[in-house]
Structure formats: structure tokens, C-alpha cells
Design a protein around this motif. Structure first.
Motif, short mmCIF file in Angstrom:
data_model
loop_
_atom_site.label_atom_id
_atom_site.label_comp_id
_atom_site.label_asym_id
_atom_site.label_seq_id
_atom_site.Cartn_x
_atom_site.Cartn_y
_atom_site.Cartn_z
N GLU A 49 0.95 -1.23 0.03
CA GLU A 49 -0.32 -0.10 0.01
C GLU A 49 0.72 1.29 0.19
O GLU A 49 0.63 2.28 -0.68
CB GLU A 49 -0.92 -0.07 1.30
N ARG A 50 1.91 1.36 0.81
CA ARG A 50 2.91 2.34 0.84
C ARG A 50 3.30 2.64 -0.53
O ARG A 50 3.52 3.71 -1.16
CB ARG A 50 3.99 2.24 1.84
N MET A 51 4.00 1.48 -1.15
CA MET A 51 4.58 1.59 -2.50
C MET A 51 3.59 2.23 -3.54
O MET A 51 3.87 2.91 -4.67
CB MET A 51 5.19 0.23 -2.89
N LEU A 52 2.23 1.65 -3.48
CA LEU A 52 1.20 2.01 -4.35
C LEU A 52 0.75 3.49 -4.06
O LEU A 52 0.75 4.24 -5.32
CB LEU A 52 -0.22 1.14 -3.93
N THR A 53 0.80 3.88 -3.05
CA THR A 53 0.60 5.43 -2.95
C THR A 53 1.63 6.31 -3.26
O THR A 53 1.38 7.18 -3.95
CB THR A 53 0.40 5.63 -1.33
N GLU A 54 3.02 5.72 -3.19
CA GLU A 54 4.14 6.52 -3.61
C GLU A 54 3.76 6.60 -5.24
O GLU A 54 4.35 7.77 -5.57
CB GLU A 54 5.21 5.86 -3.14
N ARG A 55 3.33 5.83 -5.80
CA ARG A 55 3.10 5.79 -7.19
C ARG A 55 2.07 6.41 -7.90
O ARG A 55 1.66 6.54 -8.94
CB ARG A 55 3.27 4.42 -7.97
N GLY A 56 1.11 7.09 -6.88
CA GLY A 56 0.09 7.89 -7.10
C GLY A 56 -1.22 6.86 -7.18
O GLY A 56 -2.24 7.51 -7.65
N HIS A 101 -0.52 -14.70 -4.05
CA HIS A 101 -0.71 -13.77 -5.48
C HIS A 101 0.71 -13.62 -5.99
O HIS A 101 0.65 -13.52 -7.45
CB HIS A 101 -1.57 -12.66 -5.21
N LEU A 102 1.84 -13.27 -5.26
CA LEU A 102 2.86 -13.05 -5.92
C LEU A 102 3.43 -14.29 -6.22
O LEU A 102 4.23 -14.49 -7.14
CB LEU A 102 3.82 -12.17 -5.22
N ALA A 103 3.15 -15.37 -5.72
CA ALA A 103 3.72 -16.79 -5.91
C ALA A 103 2.95 -17.06 -7.15
O ALA A 103 3.49 -17.90 -8.09
CB ALA A 103 3.27 -17.67 -4.98
N TYR A 104 1.68 -16.64 -7.60
CA TYR A 104 1.25 -17.01 -8.59
C TYR A 104 2.20 -16.32 -10.04
O TYR A 104 2.35 -16.99 -11.17
CB TYR A 104 -0.15 -16.35 -9.00
N LEU A 105 2.94 -15.35 -9.59
CA LEU A 105 3.83 -14.77 -10.80
C LEU A 105 4.99 -15.60 -11.02
O LEU A 105 5.61 -15.61 -12.09
CB LEU A 105 4.33 -13.19 -10.14
N VAL A 106 5.54 -16.32 -9.63
CA VAL A 106 6.44 -17.21 -9.93
C VAL A 106 5.99 -18.47 -10.85
O VAL A 106 6.66 -18.78 -11.68
CB VAL A 106 7.05 -17.76 -8.80
N ALA A 107 5.12 -18.96 -10.49
CA ALA A 107 4.45 -19.88 -11.51
C ALA A 107 4.28 -19.37 -12.97
O ALA A 107 4.54 -20.55 -13.77
CB ALA A 107 3.02 -20.61 -10.95
N LEU A 108 3.69 -18.20 -12.84
CA LEU A 108 3.34 -17.70 -14.47
C LEU A 108 4.95 -17.81 -15.27
O LEU A 108 4.90 -18.22 -16.24
CB LEU A 108 3.03 -16.50 -14.28
N ARG A 109 5.92 -17.48 -14.52
CA ARG A 109 7.34 -17.25 -14.92
C ARG A 109 7.76 -18.52 -15.39
O ARG A 109 8.58 -18.69 -16.40
CB ARG A 109 8.21 -16.63 -14.25
N GLY A 110 7.42 -19.50 -14.62
CA GLY A 110 7.78 -20.94 -14.87
C GLY A 110 6.92 -21.99 -15.62
O GLY A 110 7.15 -23.09 -16.05
N ARG A 161 7.56 -7.94 -5.75
CA ARG A 161 6.82 -6.75 -4.97
C ARG A 161 6.43 -5.69 -5.94
O ARG A 161 5.38 -5.09 -6.14
CB ARG A 161 7.69 -6.15 -3.85
N ALA A 162 7.58 -5.32 -6.61
CA ALA A 162 7.27 -4.14 -7.72
C ALA A 162 6.42 -4.45 -8.84
O ALA A 162 5.48 -3.75 -9.17
CB ALA A 162 8.68 -3.90 -8.38
N GLU A 163 6.51 -5.82 -9.30
CA GLU A 163 5.50 -6.37 -10.27
C GLU A 163 4.22 -6.15 -9.63
O GLU A 163 3.17 -5.99 -10.40
CB GLU A 163 6.06 -7.60 -10.63
N GLY A 164 4.00 -6.64 -8.46
CA GLY A 164 2.49 -6.60 -7.83
C GLY A 164 1.99 -5.31 -7.72
O GLY A 164 0.74 -5.05 -7.86
N VAL A 165 2.80 -4.17 -7.45
CA VAL A 165 2.34 -2.83 -7.25
C VAL A 165 1.81 -2.20 -8.88
O VAL A 165 1.04 -1.67 -8.59
CB VAL A 165 3.45 -1.97 -6.74
N ARG A 166 2.70 -2.92 -9.84
CA ARG A 166 2.27 -2.53 -11.08
C ARG A 166 1.00 -2.98 -11.45
O ARG A 166 0.03 -2.26 -11.91
CB ARG A 166 3.35 -3.07 -11.92
#
Length: 236
Positions: A49-56, A101-110, A161-166
């Protein structure tokens, strides 16, 4: 196809309505399931949430009232019974939704994104397991033949984390306020009961001239905002 025209399915491993929509999508609309871009929707923890807010950005969430929570329990149980689906209610204790949900990104990458979703939904909604438990997620990763440590530690990986914020920014920009949520161009469909309408909409706009669009490889992420946390057929 322009990015804004790619059909998208926002799913959450947390939501029972999203789980039911997932099952129905694969069972009744496999052509649509193959054509949409699958994007995870998850409530951010304090760091995200902090990272999301920093990016507007902002996350459209309102805490569910007790009355609504009790209604969802009754409603989902009723829908599952009507569909002949066995349901086991999980118990969430201090959940961190980045873990699955970020583990899903790992699976997607694999190359195992769909398999991870199937396993995570099965663990949560058919076995009643805590998918925010790192050991549960590690076990799912191992079952897919991938590194369990990567799955267990996905939420600690700065790149993920950065990909999740995106992805959270895309949720904000796409006007997603609950799940399941379907997007195609300017058209929005929210809730389990809107899945047939979305399928008809997509088929009507892609057939018979060229059929449904090809599925997007490695599908995650592109995309304004609304506020609600759910209703019968959709939840945040």
C-alpha cells in the motif's frame, strides 16, 4: 490487438465468487478462458500500500460488514449446492494476500500459471487450507515441479513486490472494484452472474470474422476506479 482491447479476467484466490467464476469459465466457456488475460486482484499489505501510494495509486476497498459477511456465507453455500460443488470454508488468520498472489507470478514465469491457480483454488476452497501459509504455497510449488523456496518467499522478493504494485496500479486504472471482474475495451462486467453476459459480449465482437483473440502469453497486467467491496456474485 491494441492493449486496451485485450479481454481481461481479474481473479482473486481469496474470493469464493471468483473461485466459482473460475470453475464456470473453464467448464462452460473454455474459448473465453483461453482468450482472456488473467490478472490477479489482491488486497495490499502495508508495504504494498505504501509503494502503491508513492506511485499515485489507491486500492478500492471497504471492509465488509458483519451482516454482509453472513450473507456471503449463506449465498456462496447456496450457489455451490446448486452447482453440485463441494465447498470447505477456510479460516483466515492475519492473511497476507501477497503470499499466494505473488507466488502466482513465480508460477507464471515457470510456465505453470493455470496449474498454480487450479492448485491454489483447490487448496483453499475444496480443502479449507490457509493459502497465506508459506508452507502451503511451497507445497503447491513443489507439486508443480518448481522451486518451493521461490514460492514461499515470493512476497519477500523486491522485483515481485514491484510487479505486484504495477498490477495494483492496473487494477486502479481499469476501474476494478471487486471480483470476479471482466474487462473488454470500455465494457465492464462484475460478478459471477455477469459471466454469461461477458462471454456473449466477447463472442459477438470477435466472431464470426476472426474468432476469439489469441490468448496473451505470460498474461498479467495493463490498464480508474470505483468503490465497493462486493455483492452476491462478486466481492472485493
Amino acid at each position: 490487438m491494441a492493449a486496451e482491447k485485450i479481454p481481461r479476467f481479474y481473479f482473486s484466490l481469496r474470493s469464493p465468487y471468483s473461485w466459482l467464476a473460475y470453475r464456470e469459465l473453464l467448464d462452460q466457456y473454455p474459448d473465453v478462458a483461453a482468450a482472456v488475460e488473467w490478472r490477479p486482484f489482491f488486497e495490499p499489505d502495508r508495504e504494498s500500500e505504501r509503494m502503491l501510494t508513492e506511485r499515485g495509486g489507491s486500492f478500492p476497498y471497504a471492509a465488509m460488514s458483519r451482516a454482509k459477511h453472513l450473507y456471503v456465507l449463506q449465498d456462496v453455500g447456496r450457489i455451490a449446492k446448486e452447482r453440485g460443488v463441494d465447498l470447505v470454508w477456510p479460516v483466515d488468520k492475519d492473511p497476507v494476500w501477497e503470499i499466494p498472489h505473488l507466488a502466482y507470478l513465480v508460477a507464471l514465469r515457470g510456465g505453470q500459471g493455470p496449474e498454480f491457480i487450479a492448485a491454489a483454488y483447490r487448496a483453499r476452497w475444496e480443502e479449507g487450507r490457509n493459502i497465506c501459509d508459506r508452507s502451503v504455497i511451497a507445497g503447491i510449488g513443489a507439486g508443480l515441479g518448481l522451486d518451493p523456496a521461490e514460492f514461499a518467499g515470493a512476497s519477500d522478493d523486491p522485483r515481485l513486490r514491484a510487479e505486484g504494485v504495477r498490477l495494483l496500479l492496473d487494477i486502479d486504472r481499469d476501474g476494478v472494484f471487486g471480483v470476479p471482474f471482466f474487462v473488454h475495451g470500455f465494457s465492464r462486467f462484475w460478478g459471477l452472474d455477469r459471466l454469461p453476459g461477458f462471454a456473449a459480449h466477447l463472442r459477438a465482437r470477435t466472431a464470426p470474422a476472426r474468432g476469439l483473440p489469441e490468448p496473451v502469453a505470460g498474461a498479467v497486467g495493463a490498464g480508474k476506479r470505483a468503490t465497493d467491496d462486493g455483492h452476491a456474485g462478486g466481492c472485493g
